[in-house]
Structure formats: C-alpha cells, structure tokens
Design an enzyme around this catalytic site. Structure first.
Site, PDB file in Angstrom:
ATOM      1  N   SER A 140       0.866  -1.176   0.000  1.00  0.00           N
ATOM      2  CA  SER A 140       0.000   0.000   0.000  1.00  0.00           C
ATOM      3  C   SER A 140       0.903   1.227   0.000  1.00  0.00           C
ATOM      4  O   SER A 140       2.075   1.148   0.399  1.00  0.00           O
ATOM      5  CB  SER A 140      -0.875   0.002   1.260  1.00  0.00           C
ATOM      6  OG  SER A 140      -1.441   1.270   1.516  1.00  0.00           O
ATOM      7  N   TYR A 153      -2.126  -0.435  10.421  1.00  0.00           N
ATOM      8  CA  TYR A 153      -2.318  -0.970   9.069  1.00  0.00           C
ATOM      9  C   TYR A 153      -1.060  -0.713   8.243  1.00  0.00           C
ATOM     10  O   TYR A 153      -0.525  -1.627   7.596  1.00  0.00           O
ATOM     11  CB  TYR A 153      -3.535  -0.315   8.416  1.00  0.00           C
ATOM     12  CG  TYR A 153      -3.672  -0.599   6.936  1.00  0.00           C
ATOM     13  CD1 TYR A 153      -4.111  -1.843   6.493  1.00  0.00           C
ATOM     14  CD2 TYR A 153      -3.357   0.377   5.981  1.00  0.00           C
ATOM     15  CE1 TYR A 153      -4.237  -2.101   5.131  1.00  0.00           C
ATOM     16  CE2 TYR A 153      -3.477   0.120   4.627  1.00  0.00           C
ATOM     17  CZ  TYR A 153      -3.926  -1.113   4.205  1.00  0.00           C
ATOM     18  OH  TYR A 153      -4.051  -1.379   2.861  1.00  0.00           O
TER      19      TYR A 153
END
Length: 246
Positions: A140, A153
């Site tokens: 990501s 995350y």
C-alpha cells in the site's frame, strides 16, 4: 498484450472481490489458469463467471498453514504446475495508534503479514521444482510513507515491503522473482467499509491524476510482473497511486 500469461497457473488470494477479483479476471483473459482463493465463498461466483475450465475457487484462510498446504497441492493436482502467487488478501483498520485495540492489530498482522509469509513458504518448493516463478505482494502507499490514522495498518504494509526485498534476494538463484505493488486509494469494497462517500471523493480530488484508482489499475501491473516480460525484474517496487506518492 494478449496472452502474455499463456500457459501459466496462478494462485490469487483475496480474489472474491475488489483487486483480487480484477486480477483473476485479467489473468484468465491473458491466458492463465487461476485459483480464486478466498475465505469468502463468493469467490465461487468469481471463478464461475471466469469459466470452469480456466478458474477454480478454493477456500483459503491465509492465516492457516494447513490451508495453504492444501490449496497449493490441489492447484498442482488440478493444473499440473504453479507459476505465480499473488498475495493480495488483506484487511484494513483506519485508526490512530492510541485507538487501535490489540485484537485489531493481531488481525491486521495475521492477514496482512503472516498470510503472505505462509503463502510464500508454501509455494517455494513447487516453484523451485518447476524452474522458477513469480510472487507478487500487495502492499500500500502506507508502506511507502507515514500517514495519519493508518499507523498499524501501515506497519503491516511496511513489513510486507521488507519481506519482499529480502525474499527477492534469497530466491533469485531459484528463478523465483518477488516484487511488491503499492496501490493508492483504490475503490474496492474494503475502502467502502472504511470511509464515507464524501471521504472517498475527497481522496480522489487530492490525487494528482484527479481520481481514485480502480481495481483494474492494479491488476495490469500485477499481470505484467507475473509475465515473462518481467523476467529480469525482482525486488522491485511499483506504485499504482495516481501520483499520490510522487
């Protein structure tokens, strides 16, 4: 780029929806046979829509080593080989560090990091015996830079980035390439579960290209990295973020 994956066999995790489903469809369109792997039984619908001779759904909890052993063995038995693993499955909790509960972090780590670790371990012997392969890990943009409300995350996405680089070095002599893709804001069911429509629209407005990404924007990069056209690429990092991290 028609048939650039002709004859290849791929396992794609988290393929019941979003990026994984888009990757499965594109892989099949490019000539690959695909294992649509997901804990969500909706993956069976994705595989059926692609075609029974080309795609098969296999239930997979990426956090369970026994599941990985079964899926890899079944894929080999059904298709006779295994060329590609796409570690796409992931979960997200958009929360500040101080507000993140331990059980939330445990889930993030098990799915986003333990899953790719177990999957990579499971496919190495098969790929080595077959003369090589391609592993594509999905990180990501939060694995490239610090962002607010994404601490834990993002930590798991930094971890998969690091594992990708080290694994690329370890597996290069076996002909197994390992690369990492960094999606930006991609409009998937996972994003819709974490942000409002207004927030998602604002993210698109902040992106240099002026829009959010679609799952197909990521699938194209993943398919290229799985193909022989990327045969001299390993340890690479590829952002699909509309210029957000530029």
């Amino acid at each position: 780029m028609a048939n650039m994956l002709d004859g290849k066999v791929a396992i794609i995790t988290g393929a019941a929806s979003g990026q994984g489903a888009a990757e499965a469809r594109l892989f099949a369109a490019e000539g690959a046979r695909v294992v649509v792997a997901d804990v969500n039984p909706a993956g069976a619908d994705v595989a059926a829509a692609i075609g029974k001779d080309v795609a098969v759904f296999m239930k997979l909890d990426v956090t369970q080593a026994a599941d990985w052993e079964r899926v890899v063995a079944d894929a080999q038995a059904r298709f006779g080989r295994l060329d590609t693993l796409v570690n796409n499955a992931g979960v997200a909790t958009l929360r500040r560090l101080e507000d993140t509960r331990l059980e939330e972090f445990d889930l993030l780590y098990r799915v986003n990091m333990t899953g790719p670790f177990l999957g990579t371990k499971a496919v190495i012997p098969v790929m080595r015996a077959g003369g090589g392969g391609s592993i594509v890990n999905i990180s990501s943009t939060s694995g490239l830079r610090g962002l607010t409300d994404m601490c834990m995350y993002g930590t798991t996405k930094w971890a998969i980035r690091g594992m990708s680089r080290h694994a690329a070095m370890e597996l290069a002599r076996d002909g197994i390439r390992v690369n990492c893709v960094f999606p930006g804001v991609i409009e998937t069911p996972m994003l819709a579960a974490q942000a409002t429509k207004e927030q998602i629209a604002a993210m698109g407005a902040m992106t240099p290209l002026g829009r959010n990404g679609q799952p197909e924007d990521v699938a194209g990069i993943v398919a290229f990295l799985a193909s022989d056209r990327a045969s001299f690429i390993t340890g690479g990092e590829f952002a699909a973020d509309g210029g957000f991290g530029a």
